[in-house]
Write a protein that holds these residues in place. Structure first.
Motif, mmCIF file in Angstrom:
data_model
loop_
_atom_site.group_PDB
_atom_site.id
_atom_site.type_symbol
_atom_site.label_atom_id
_atom_site.label_comp_id
_atom_site.label_asym_id
_atom_site.label_seq_id
_atom_site.Cartn_x
_atom_site.Cartn_y
_atom_site.Cartn_z
ATOM 1 N N LEU A 1 -0.913 -0.734 -4.238
ATOM 2 C CA LEU A 1 -2.324 0.023 -4.115
ATOM 3 C C LEU A 1 -2.210 1.531 -3.649
ATOM 4 N N ASP A 2 -2.653 2.354 -4.563
ATOM 5 C CA ASP A 2 -2.644 3.830 -3.988
ATOM 6 C C ASP A 2 -3.939 4.089 -3.384
ATOM 7 N N LEU A 3 -3.622 4.417 -1.992
ATOM 8 C CA LEU A 3 -4.740 4.704 -0.930
ATOM 9 C C LEU A 3 -5.155 6.150 -0.939
ATOM 10 N N PHE B 1 0.590 -1.149 0.076
ATOM 11 C CA PHE B 1 0.095 -0.008 0.141
ATOM 12 C C PHE B 1 0.855 1.144 -0.042
ATOM 13 N N MET C 1 -3.005 2.991 7.539
ATOM 14 C CA MET C 1 -1.898 2.209 7.198
ATOM 15 C C MET C 1 -1.213 1.874 8.427
ATOM 16 N N ALA D 1 -4.376 8.834 4.438
ATOM 17 C CA ALA D 1 -4.484 7.563 4.441
ATOM 18 C C ALA D 1 -3.460 6.754 5.110
#
Lengths: 216, 216
Positions: free
Chosen positions: B179-181, B154, B190, B186
């Motif tokens: 995955l770009d949050l 992430f 994480m 964000a």
């Protein structure tokens, strides 16, 4: 089986309807026995559904599911009544999300850093609290295929037999992989995960997803 | 490429060694330029490795990785120096874990509910902070296959180009799915995830695992 569902929101509705469809008798409980949302659900649910107060639902169920919003969960379990929950499995789906400062929410359990599940266990000391189903959207809870391929559900609780019974119950709804994370303290991790889930949700653009633990 | 690594623990060592093996020049930074752990690492790392202070490592690197323990990360970035980090990508791997009350830890960022990555961005306002790699064990960071099949990494940050560059960099180490949050906010999710990771770790009985997002 007779099941009590505490809560009249999207989670309570998804569970109550899913349980009735699977052939169980369900009583949906709300703060007030005359709650309109609970009555509407019961009216539409056919023979298997009824509604009442939190205490009514707790007394009715052989197993009770707490599907109330986190901010009201401890109060709901208190209203359900220690005696009504005695010796029963109380499945807790709640998340301690504090939206009072806007998005993203924070956890109102930190400090001190405990979990809502543990607070609920303290409120219902004679119940066997099992934490599960809180890491996925309501749409996926009784329909795991909706999240795509096989994914993982997590479970925590202090009573091994209670967890086994819930794992078997969830298997009937298609959950093949339910990972036991240990005692109820693990709910701290499961509840913290939901902050992560919210950002995944934004990125995935759908609530119909889940995670799978990968290891060699 | 020249890379600065802040931190001399297991994460700093794993990154610094992995980067040298991949042909990069690495300077490991510590609070004191004469730190024995950093000197020992540099001595064993061959031509590609050197050691110095946090400021030395930040000045040296075209990209800088913060691999310090969360409790010391803001101080480490302050010592690294705003000017040394100006315009550079600062990859933040730290987690705001407070072990002062024993296990399991809590997040020292709640309240107010922000993230360590945002605090680090505030400390180095001219750097492009990118949060990634904090959701897995050091052993898996540059060797994703060690966690089994394809799993997800992430990433979050306010600078899209910086994230793209780090995604490309990580791809060289085998990360196919990053995955770009979204923005650095964000990182709150994480970092909270790590509380969940700790219980997964206990249940999996190995730190060599990861998760994969599953959706239809």
């Amino acid at each position: 089986m007779k099941i009590g569902v505490l809560g009249t929101g999207s989670v309570g509705n998804a569970l109550a309807s899913g349980f009735v469809m699977a052939g169980h008798e369900v009583r949906m409980g709300a703060r007030d026995a005359g709650n309109e949302k609970a009555k509407t659900w019961a009216a539409g649910s056919g023979r298997g559904g009824s509604s009442g107060s939190f205490a009514d639902a707790a007394a009715f169920g052989e197993i009770v599911f707490n599907a109330t919003a986190g901010t009201g969960s401890v109060e709901a379990v208190r209203a359900a009544g220690r005696d009504n929950l005695r010796g029963k499995i109380l499945v807790d789906l709640s998340n301690p999300l504090d939206f009072s400062r806007g998005m993203p929410p924070t956890l109102f359990t930190t400090p001190p850093g405990d979990s809502l599940a543990e607070r609920i266990q303290n409120e219902a000391p004679d119940a066997k609290v099992v934490k599960t189903l809180n890491t996925i959207n309501a749409s996926v809870m009784l329909d795991p295929g909706r999240a795509g391929g096989d994914s993982d559900l997590f479970i925590a609780g202090n009573d091994a037999a209670a967890k086994e019974r819930i794992i078997a119950f969830l298997k009937e709804f298609g959950w093949k992989r339910v990972l036991d994370l240990g005692g109820l303290t693990a709910a701290r991790g499961m509840e913290a995960y939901v902050l992560f889930w919210l950002f995944l949700f934004v990125a995935q653009k759908t609530p119909d997803f889940n995670i799978r633990v990968v290891k060699p």
